[in-house]
Design a protein around this motif. Sequence first.
Motif, PDB file in Angstrom:
ATOM      1  N   ARG A   1       4.762 -10.475  -8.359  1.00 34.72           N
ATOM      2  CA  ARG A   1       4.664 -10.797  -6.894  1.00 34.72           C
ATOM      3  C   ARG A   1       5.750  -9.924  -6.387  1.00 34.72           C
ATOM      4  NH1 ARG A   1       4.076 -16.181  -4.247  1.00 34.72           N
ATOM      5  NH2 ARG A   1       4.664 -14.823  -2.134  1.00 34.72           N
ATOM      6  N   LYS A   2       7.080  -9.356  -7.424  1.00 26.98           N
ATOM      7  CA  LYS A   2       8.069  -8.667  -6.981  1.00 26.98           C
ATOM      8  C   LYS A   2       7.954  -7.056  -7.428  1.00 26.98           C
ATOM      9  CE  LYS A   2      11.851 -12.379  -7.709  1.00 26.98           C
ATOM     10  NZ  LYS A   2      12.866 -12.592  -8.315  1.00 26.98           N
ATOM     11  N   TYR A   3       7.240  -7.192  -8.245  1.00 30.66           N
ATOM     12  CA  TYR A   3       6.236  -5.625  -8.659  1.00 30.66           C
ATOM     13  C   TYR A   3       5.442  -4.846  -7.637  1.00 30.66           C
ATOM     14  CZ  TYR A   3       4.010  -2.131 -11.186  1.00 30.66           C
ATOM     15  OH  TYR A   3       3.138  -1.050 -11.164  1.00 30.66           O
ATOM     16  N   VAL A   4       4.779  -6.090  -6.152  1.00 32.55           N
ATOM     17  CA  VAL A   4       3.661  -5.487  -5.500  1.00 32.55           C
ATOM     18  C   VAL A   4       4.656  -4.738  -4.334  1.00 32.55           C
ATOM     19  CG1 VAL A   4       2.047  -6.892  -4.455  1.00 32.55           C
ATOM     20  CG2 VAL A   4       2.178  -6.983  -6.724  1.00 32.55           C
ATOM     21  N   GLN A   5       6.231  -6.133  -4.100  1.00 35.49           N
ATOM     22  CA  GLN A   5       6.431  -6.265  -2.823  1.00 35.49           C
ATOM     23  C   GLN A   5       7.745  -4.724  -2.985  1.00 35.49           C
ATOM     24  OE1 GLN A   5       8.383  -9.969  -2.997  1.00 35.49           O
ATOM     25  NE2 GLN A   5       6.665 -11.035  -2.452  1.00 35.49           N
TER      26      GLN A   5
ATOM     27  N   GLU B   1      13.140  10.474  -4.665  1.00 36.02           N
ATOM     28  CA  GLU B   1      14.426  11.553  -4.259  1.00 36.02           C
ATOM     29  C   GLU B   1      15.402  11.754  -5.247  1.00 36.02           C
ATOM     30  OE1 GLU B   1      19.297   8.593  -3.273  1.00 36.02           O
ATOM     31  OE2 GLU B   1      17.469   7.672  -2.007  1.00 36.02           O
ATOM     32  N   LEU B   2      14.566  11.140  -6.634  1.00 39.01           N
ATOM     33  CA  LEU B   2      15.268  11.247  -7.298  1.00 39.01           C
ATOM     34  C   LEU B   2      14.226  13.265  -7.886  1.00 39.01           C
ATOM     35  CD1 LEU B   2      16.609  11.076 -10.445  1.00 39.01           C
ATOM     36  CD2 LEU B   2      14.832   9.845 -10.987  1.00 39.01           C
TER      37      LEU B   2
ATOM     38  N   ILE C   1       0.750  -1.285  -0.186  1.00 37.29           N
ATOM     39  CA  ILE C   1       0.068   0.222  -0.109  1.00 37.29           C
ATOM     40  C   ILE C   1       0.665   1.127  -0.123  1.00 37.29           C
ATOM     41  CG2 ILE C   1      -1.933   1.314   1.055  1.00 37.29           C
ATOM     42  CD1 ILE C   1      -2.803  -1.376   2.578  1.00 37.29           C
ATOM     43  N   PRO C   2       0.842   2.274  -1.195  1.00 40.21           N
ATOM     44  CA  PRO C   2       1.868   3.243  -0.963  1.00 40.21           C
ATOM     45  C   PRO C   2       0.708   4.165  -0.692  1.00 40.21           C
ATOM     46  CG  PRO C   2       2.169   1.734  -3.281  1.00 40.21           C
ATOM     47  CD  PRO C   2       1.246   1.256  -2.137  1.00 40.21           C
ATOM     48  N   GLU C   3       1.254   5.308  -0.627  1.00 38.18           N
ATOM     49  CA  GLU C   3       0.086   6.416  -0.483  1.00 38.18           C
ATOM     50  C   GLU C   3      -1.638   6.679  -0.884  1.00 38.18           C
ATOM     51  OE1 GLU C   3       2.473   9.960   0.131  1.00 38.18           O
ATOM     52  OE2 GLU C   3       2.930   9.169   2.183  1.00 38.18           O
ATOM     53  N   ASP C   4      -1.142   6.401  -2.085  1.00 37.58           N
ATOM     54  CA  ASP C   4      -2.282   7.020  -2.952  1.00 37.58           C
ATOM     55  C   ASP C   4      -2.916   5.678  -3.805  1.00 37.58           C
ATOM     56  OD1 ASP C   4      -0.277   6.963  -4.764  1.00 37.58           O
ATOM     57  OD2 ASP C   4      -0.751   8.698  -5.440  1.00 37.58           O
ATOM     58  N   HIS C   5      -2.666   4.517  -3.482  1.00 36.83           N
ATOM     59  CA  HIS C   5      -2.616   3.295  -4.334  1.00 36.83           C
ATOM     60  C   HIS C   5      -3.402   1.782  -3.600  1.00 36.83           C
ATOM     61  CE1 HIS C   5       0.978   3.511  -6.403  1.00 36.83           C
ATOM     62  NE2 HIS C   5       0.787   1.831  -6.412  1.00 36.83           N
TER      63      HIS C   5
ATOM     64  N   GLU D   1      10.081   1.432  -4.708  1.00 37.99           N
ATOM     65  CA  GLU D   1       9.953   2.317  -5.926  1.00 37.99           C
ATOM     66  C   GLU D   1      10.090   3.747  -5.883  1.00 37.99           C
ATOM     67  OE1 GLU D   1      11.096   1.665  -9.305  1.00 37.99           O
ATOM     68  OE2 GLU D   1      12.061  -0.491  -8.336  1.00 37.99           O
ATOM     69  N   LEU D   2       8.857   3.850  -5.044  1.00 39.57           N
ATOM     70  CA  LEU D   2       8.131   5.164  -4.806  1.00 39.57           C
ATOM     71  C   LEU D   2       9.022   6.063  -4.114  1.00 39.57           C
ATOM     72  CD1 LEU D   2       6.313   7.153  -4.165  1.00 39.57           C
ATOM     73  CD2 LEU D   2       5.591   6.088  -2.604  1.00 39.57           C
TER      74      LEU D   2
END
Length: 147
Positions: free
Chosen positions: A124-128, A139-140, A56-60, A133-134
Amino acid sequence: MEIQRNSHHVFRLMYHFVWIPKYRRKVFSEPYREAMKTIIQKIGYDYDIDIVELEIPEDHIHMVVRSEPKMSPSQIMQVIKTISAREFFKLYPDIKRRYFWGGKLWTQSYFVETIGNATEDTIRKYVQNQLVELDKKEELESQLGLF
């Protein structure tokens, strides 16, 4: 992904879901993120929905589930969205008043895809890695002065 069995079926069903809160509000920082994870895990347990991955990122929300044929993807989403909104608003009525004055936590839409054997590990790795990634993106942006 292994084949599952019950008294009448032999099946292999796995889905990747993504959905967002109304107005794409960024409400799932801590402690709200952990509370929502707990709520969704309990719904999965109560309704025999095997939640394989949940982030659960902040907005999805990203979720990978394994399910029986008796439950369609739309039924899974209906159960999870309805109960999670009700339970979340019970725990945090101030969030409802501040951000969701219309009384709905989720938009009506969602994304769903089936996951085959070849892509299960990738999904599964993408979701984990959603939060990783966020963090990299933020940071970038910070380094480039976009924040």
